[in-house]
Scaffold this motif. Structure first.
Motif: not given
Length: 410
Positions: A229-249
């Motif tokens: 559960i912690f890993a799933a929440v961390a992956a969802r919340l950290a998404l905006p941090l890497i969307q600037f550096a990687l393509p959306s897909g």
């Protein structure tokens, strides 16, 4: 000091992100909880309970006496290492790590052997690969079988590299290895003596052993659920941090793949984009399962707490395994498809229809769409079968236990 400050800063950022995105955090926690309840809990509990019972009845020592020559020859490991390997490959990485840690605490393997055994037994659940990914996520059970074969084959290749690298280091252990020419009767008598000695040392009644095994298994699985559960929440919340550096897909795939293998494999299975073929998607799933995610690595780290085994070498082996899995999947894709095409179509079609209603299934766009209990195939029916087999094995062990001391007196 620096590590403490870093952990504190990450914790504060996590709390701030949850306050800022409460809905995303809630949906991600539901996703991790659903996968844990439908897949991990029923897939692991029977094996964790069974290992505790096998250890209590002394069968680990008996199996070790029987398989010592074989395990020494194949993996440069003692015979007792056969059970962690078996449990890890049949149930998953948590069962393998728990069994390895138990052997190390009982001094049945050396630190170097335990480190190698931890890496070799860290495997994804085969039912998850074949049933959930193949029939559930991809709607093609034969693809699940292909992915499982690639993960297993790449694991053997990785094991070969590990054995080759450690051959010189473990050369001294061969001096103490038993000769392979021992008579079969001698092996059986040695196994019976080992079982009797270990059983007398434990001394618990059958009811006590069963209760402790179930209690310990459930407690360990609750910890596993917390990690997921912690890993799933961390992956969802950290998404905006890497969307600037990687393509959306790519961004929606990288974080789940790094943090949680079940959600990452789900994302790779539904991966869409220009140039993304089924072969690339299958190779990505195989690599993610071989890597297993930081969540699974932390679970193994929790399992080996109290031993001198280290987590860093396991991370290196996981990376090597992931590279082998992706490479073999791409290399063997066409030959494997030709071989899988020979499977009876009625078998694969019946499996897919039994596990998932394809008429009502819509292909999601990425791993961040919540995995619902309705859309996710469950391993609970298989767990019930495993429990029935476990009950039969318990009765057999209970019936055979009184006769073991008799073998010792011969």
């Amino acid at each position: 000091m620096a590590r403490t400050i870093l952990y504190a800063a990450i914790s504060i950022l996590m709390v701030a992100a949850i306050i800022r995105q409460p809905d995303e955090a809630f949906q991600a926690s539901l996703q991790g909880l659903t996968i844990w309840w439908n897949i991990v809990f029923p897939g692991l509990l029977p094996f964790l309970v069974l290992f505790e019972l096998i250890a209590a009845f002394g069968l680990i020592h008996g199996i070790g006496a029987l398989l010592r020559p074989l395990m020494r020859g194949l993996f440069k490991l003692p015979g007792e290492a056969a059970l962690p390997l078996l449990f890890g490959w049949l149930s998953g990485h948590q069962a393998g790590a728990e069994a390895t840690a138990a052997l190390r605490r009982d001094q049945l393997v050396t630190r170097r052997e335990g480190q190698r055994l931890l890496a070799l037994s860290h495997m994804p659940n085969p039912l998850f690969m074949i049933v959930v990914i193949g029939a559930g996520f991809l709607h093609r059970p034969e693809l699940g079988l292909f992915i499982a074969l690639m993960v297993w084959l790449s694991a053997l290749c990785t094991a070969g590299w590990i054995s080759l690298f450690s051959r010189r280091r473990s050369a001294s252990h061969h001096l103490n290895a038993p000769q392979a020419a021992v008579a079969p009767r001698g092996l059986m008598e040695n196994a019976a003596d080992a079982i009797t000695t270990s059983r007398d040392r434990d001394g618990r009644s059958f009811g006590k052993v069963l209760g402790d095994a179930v209690s310990s298994g459930v407690q360990k699985l609750l910890v596993v659920g917390g990690f997921m559960i912690f890993a799933a929440v961390a992956a969802r919340l950290a998404l905006p941090l890497i969307q600037f550096a990687l393509p959306s897909g790519i961004a929606e795939l990288v974080l789940p793949a790094l943090l949680e293998s079940h959600i990452g494999a789900y994302g790779a299975a539904v991966w869409q984009g220009p140039g993304i073929t089924t072969a690339i998607s299958a190779a990505a799933v195989a690599a993610i399962l071989a890597w297993s995610g930081l969540s699974a690595l932390l679970q193994s780290g929790y399992a080996i707490t109290g031993t001198d085994l280290k987590l860093l070498p396991l991370i290196g082996v996981r990376l090597l395994h992931a590279l082998h899995a992706a490479g073999l999947a791409l290399l063997l894709w066409k030959p494997a498809q030709a071989a899988l095409a020979m499977l009876p179509s009625r078998l694969t079609g019946a499996t897919a229809a039994m596990l998932q209603d394809g008429a009502h299934w819509q292909r999601p766009s990425n791993a961040y769409e919540a995995v619902t209990a309705v859309g996710l195939p469950s391993l609970w029916p298989y767990a019930l079968t495993a429990v029935a087999v476990l009950a039969i094995m318990l009765l057999l062990m209970r019936a055979a236990a009184p006769r073991v001391p008799g073998l010792k007196k011969r």
